[in-house]
Design a protein around this motif. Sequence first.
Motif, PDB file in Angstrom:
ATOM      1  N   LEU A 108       0.816  -1.211   0.000  1.00 40.31           N
ATOM      2  CA  LEU A 108       0.000   0.000   0.000  1.00 40.31           C
ATOM      3  C   LEU A 108       0.854   1.267   0.000  1.00 40.31           C
ATOM      4  CD1 LEU A 108      -2.939  -0.867   2.446  1.00 40.31           C
ATOM      5  CD2 LEU A 108      -2.951  -0.852  -0.049  1.00 40.31           C
ATOM      6  N   THR A 109       1.954   1.260   0.745  1.00 39.07           N
ATOM      7  CA  THR A 109       2.822   2.434   0.794  1.00 39.07           C
ATOM      8  C   THR A 109       3.392   2.750  -0.581  1.00 39.07           C
ATOM      9  OG1 THR A 109       3.433   1.936   3.089  1.00 39.07           O
ATOM     10  CG2 THR A 109       4.850   3.455   1.895  1.00 39.07           C
ATOM     11  N   VAL A 110       3.874   1.732  -1.264  1.00 39.93           N
ATOM     12  CA  VAL A 110       4.487   1.935  -2.582  1.00 39.93           C
ATOM     13  C   VAL A 110       3.437   2.321  -3.623  1.00 39.93           C
ATOM     14  CG1 VAL A 110       5.724   0.808  -4.475  1.00 39.93           C
ATOM     15  CG2 VAL A 110       6.409   0.378  -2.107  1.00 39.93           C
ATOM     16  N   VAL A 111       2.344   1.556  -3.693  1.00 40.34           N
ATOM     17  CA  VAL A 111       1.344   1.767  -4.748  1.00 40.34           C
ATOM     18  C   VAL A 111       0.687   3.140  -4.634  1.00 40.34           C
ATOM     19  CG1 VAL A 111      -0.885   1.016  -5.645  1.00 40.34           C
ATOM     20  CG2 VAL A 111       0.881  -0.669  -5.133  1.00 40.34           C
ATOM     21  N   PHE A 112       0.185   3.480  -3.446  1.00 40.56           N
ATOM     22  CA  PHE A 112      -0.529   4.751  -3.321  1.00 40.56           C
ATOM     23  C   PHE A 112       0.413   5.948  -3.350  1.00 40.56           C
ATOM     24  CE2 PHE A 112      -4.037   2.026  -2.153  1.00 40.56           C
ATOM     25  CZ  PHE A 112      -5.114   2.702  -2.694  1.00 40.56           C
ATOM     26  N   GLY A 113       1.661   5.750  -2.960  1.00 44.12           N
ATOM     27  CA  GLY A 113       2.633   6.824  -3.102  1.00 44.12           C
ATOM     28  C   GLY A 113       2.882   7.171  -4.561  1.00 44.12           C
ATOM     29  N   LEU A 114       2.793   6.158  -5.439  1.00 47.21           N
ATOM     30  CA  LEU A 114       3.039   6.362  -6.866  1.00 47.21           C
ATOM     31  C   LEU A 114       1.835   6.943  -7.611  1.00 47.21           C
ATOM     32  CD1 LEU A 114       5.027   3.085  -7.723  1.00 47.21           C
ATOM     33  CD2 LEU A 114       5.942   5.407  -7.537  1.00 47.21           C
ATOM     34  N   ILE A 115       0.625   6.562  -7.195  1.00 49.34           N
ATOM     35  CA  ILE A 115      -0.552   6.938  -7.993  1.00 49.34           C
ATOM     36  C   ILE A 115      -1.358   8.088  -7.394  1.00 49.34           C
ATOM     37  CG2 ILE A 115      -0.751   4.569  -8.845  1.00 49.34           C
ATOM     38  CD1 ILE A 115      -3.182   4.207  -7.016  1.00 49.34           C
ATOM     39  N   SER A 116      -0.940   8.619  -6.253  1.00 46.08           N
ATOM     40  CA  SER A 116      -1.739   9.650  -5.581  1.00 46.08           C
ATOM     41  C   SER A 116      -1.972  10.869  -6.469  1.00 46.08           C
ATOM     42  CB  SER A 116      -1.078  10.078  -4.273  1.00 46.08           C
ATOM     43  OG  SER A 116       0.195  10.653  -4.526  1.00 46.08           O
ATOM     44  N   GLY A 117      -0.944  11.292  -7.195  1.00 45.27           N
ATOM     45  CA  GLY A 117      -1.084  12.465  -8.047  1.00 45.27           C
ATOM     46  C   GLY A 117      -2.124  12.279  -9.136  1.00 45.27           C
ATOM     47  N   GLU A 118      -2.126  11.086  -9.746  1.00 41.12           N
ATOM     48  CA  GLU A 118      -3.101  10.820 -10.807  1.00 41.12           C
ATOM     49  C   GLU A 118      -4.526  10.772 -10.264  1.00 41.12           C
ATOM     50  OE1 GLU A 118      -2.407  10.779 -14.059  1.00 41.12           O
ATOM     51  OE2 GLU A 118      -0.417  11.368 -13.335  1.00 41.12           O
ATOM     52  N   ILE A 119      -4.682  10.240  -9.051  1.00 38.33           N
ATOM     53  CA  ILE A 119      -6.016  10.197  -8.446  1.00 38.33           C
ATOM     54  C   ILE A 119      -6.512  11.614  -8.165  1.00 38.33           C
ATOM     55  CG2 ILE A 119      -7.358   9.460  -6.437  1.00 38.33           C
ATOM     56  CD1 ILE A 119      -5.567   7.012  -6.238  1.00 38.33           C
ATOM     57  N   LEU A 120      -5.632  12.466  -7.661  1.00 39.61           N
ATOM     58  CA  LEU A 120      -6.021  13.850  -7.381  1.00 39.61           C
ATOM     59  C   LEU A 120      -6.438  14.577  -8.661  1.00 39.61           C
ATOM     60  CD1 LEU A 120      -3.316  14.886  -4.742  1.00 39.61           C
ATOM     61  CD2 LEU A 120      -5.753  14.487  -4.325  1.00 39.61           C
ATOM     62  N   LYS A 121      -5.751  14.283  -9.759  1.00 39.36           N
ATOM     63  CA  LYS A 121      -6.132  14.895 -11.033  1.00 39.36           C
ATOM     64  C   LYS A 121      -7.503  14.386 -11.479  1.00 39.36           C
ATOM     65  CE  LYS A 121      -1.396  15.579 -12.723  1.00 39.36           C
ATOM     66  NZ  LYS A 121      -0.370  15.122 -13.710  1.00 39.36           N
ATOM     67  N   TRP A 122      -7.733  13.080 -11.328  1.00 37.83           N
ATOM     68  CA  TRP A 122      -9.031  12.516 -11.707  1.00 37.83           C
ATOM     69  C   TRP A 122     -10.161  13.128 -10.885  1.00 37.83           C
ATOM     70  CZ3 TRP A 122     -12.520   9.744  -8.706  1.00 37.83           C
ATOM     71  CH2 TRP A 122     -13.625   9.224  -9.410  1.00 37.83           C
ATOM     72  N   LEU A 123      -9.844  13.446  -9.631  1.00 40.09           N
ATOM     73  CA  LEU A 123     -10.853  14.047  -8.759  1.00 40.09           C
ATOM     74  C   LEU A 123     -11.197  15.474  -9.175  1.00 40.09           C
ATOM     75  CD1 LEU A 123      -9.638  12.833  -5.236  1.00 40.09           C
ATOM     76  CD2 LEU A 123     -11.675  12.073  -6.472  1.00 40.09           C
ATOM     77  N   GLY A 124     -10.403  16.024 -10.066  1.00 47.68           N
ATOM     78  CA  GLY A 124     -10.658  17.394 -10.493  1.00 47.68           C
ATOM     79  C   GLY A 124     -10.162  18.422  -9.489  1.00 47.68           C
ATOM     80  N   THR A 125      -9.116  18.057  -8.736  1.00 48.44           N
ATOM     81  CA  THR A 125      -8.561  18.973  -7.742  1.00 48.44           C
ATOM     82  C   THR A 125      -8.180  20.296  -8.408  1.00 48.44           C
ATOM     83  OG1 THR A 125      -7.662  17.077  -6.533  1.00 48.44           O
ATOM     84  CG2 THR A 125      -6.794  19.247  -5.960  1.00 48.44           C
ATOM     85  N   LYS A 126      -8.615  21.382  -7.824  1.00 50.13           N
ATOM     86  CA  LYS A 126      -8.376  22.699  -8.424  1.00 50.13           C
ATOM     87  C   LYS A 126      -6.879  23.026  -8.430  1.00 50.13           C
ATOM     88  CE  LYS A 126     -12.923  24.545  -7.270  1.00 50.13           C
ATOM     89  NZ  LYS A 126     -13.371  24.583  -8.670  1.00 50.13           N
TER      90      LYS A 126
END
Length: 445
Positions: A108-126
């Motif tokens: 979990l540490t490795v996977v979510f550390g790598l993909i967090s930025g893409e998830i935030l973009k998908w969320l439409g983070t301003k």
Amino acid sequence: MTKDTDMTAGSPYALIGTFAFSLVTGNLFQQLYTFADTIIIGKKIGALGIAAVGGTEWLIFMVNGLVIGLVEGFSILLGNRFGEKNEEEFGFYYKMSKRICIVLAIVLTVVFGLISGEILKWLGTKDEVYAMAKEYVNTIFLGIPFLTFYQLFSGALRSRGNSRIPLLAMTVSSLCNIVLDVLFVYVLEFGIAGAALGTILSEFVVMLICGYYFYNEKKKITYDTSYVLNQKMVMQKLFRMGFPMAMQSFITSIGGLIVVNRINQYEISFLAGYTAAVKLYGLLEIAAASFSMAAAAYVSQNYGANKIVRIKQGVRASTIMGAAVALICSGIMVFGGNAILRLFIDNSVMMEQILGYGYQFLQILAVFFPFLYILYILRAVLQGMNNTVVPMLSSFAQLTMRLLCATILTRLIGCEAIFWGEILAWLFADAILFVTYKSTMKRIE
């Protein structure tokens, strides 16, 4: 409770009430530091800081939910073994649980550390909060190993009826977190990463306290340490119990992420107001989570001991006490909500807009709050009787309602549909869990 507690004898009201009260106290301190965290961010960084944290909460909940759900499933089986008075099997089940947690923490540490930025973009983070949100969430994810083993040690203690040490650990950790937040954000001016750093260091503290006490007590238990069961069979049972509970949280978080995606389409003031209201909501929700853990420990022990009548008595006691606490929480939201929301917000031009959105959400939550407590209790009761599939399906029901409200109802009544999505999610899940509980009790009686 200062030691292992046999919950297969004695008053259900006293056992569940005492157990839940200990957990409420500990969880209250835990929520107080998230409360303080938001106040510090709001006053020091402003509305953009609150919006950045609010935009990451469901992503963090997804990871935490996977860990907590899986480990909670393990603790149900540990509670069954303790209820059977079988220390050898308890020890072996714990050993296999620990092995799974080591792998889980690393992955979990490795996977979510790598993909967090893409998830935030998908969320439409301003754009104006994206950098802060990513910095905050990536720092939090570095603490996943601490969270995982705190949950394992704490779950093992609760399965034996011991709620005192998790309470002590959470109290110390929470106070530590508040002090570190002030140090890192106000004094050293580390910004939003400082708040996240305070959180993971506090998780480290609570892991050490629970781990030390569990292993210290484990040494006093006399049992055959060479006792061996079929490892494959035990692993399968652990996953059959833990995986649906992890998926239950994962599914709930998917619904939350969809809601965040929709919220990000509105102005910053709506996201900030929603986030501030959710902080108070989370503080008042802790008693529901505590009654849930108490009910799960009580039911798992009595189910292992085959005491069906006591299970029914425990469900009745949990529901009555939980509903009473929920009504008190509703009063706090209605009569004190506006004043509490002001603690999070600096005197910006958006202040009145933020307060308007936040207080509107709290008023809607207050009317239906007892149904949230019932949801927590019924879900825990079914899990305590080794039924993790229906609780998982109830999370699908919640996801469905949040999705429908966020994507369709918002087109009809606007952003207020986000608030009603939360309520409809509770009611839909309650209906499924109640029908399943009644049919289950009729069958096993």
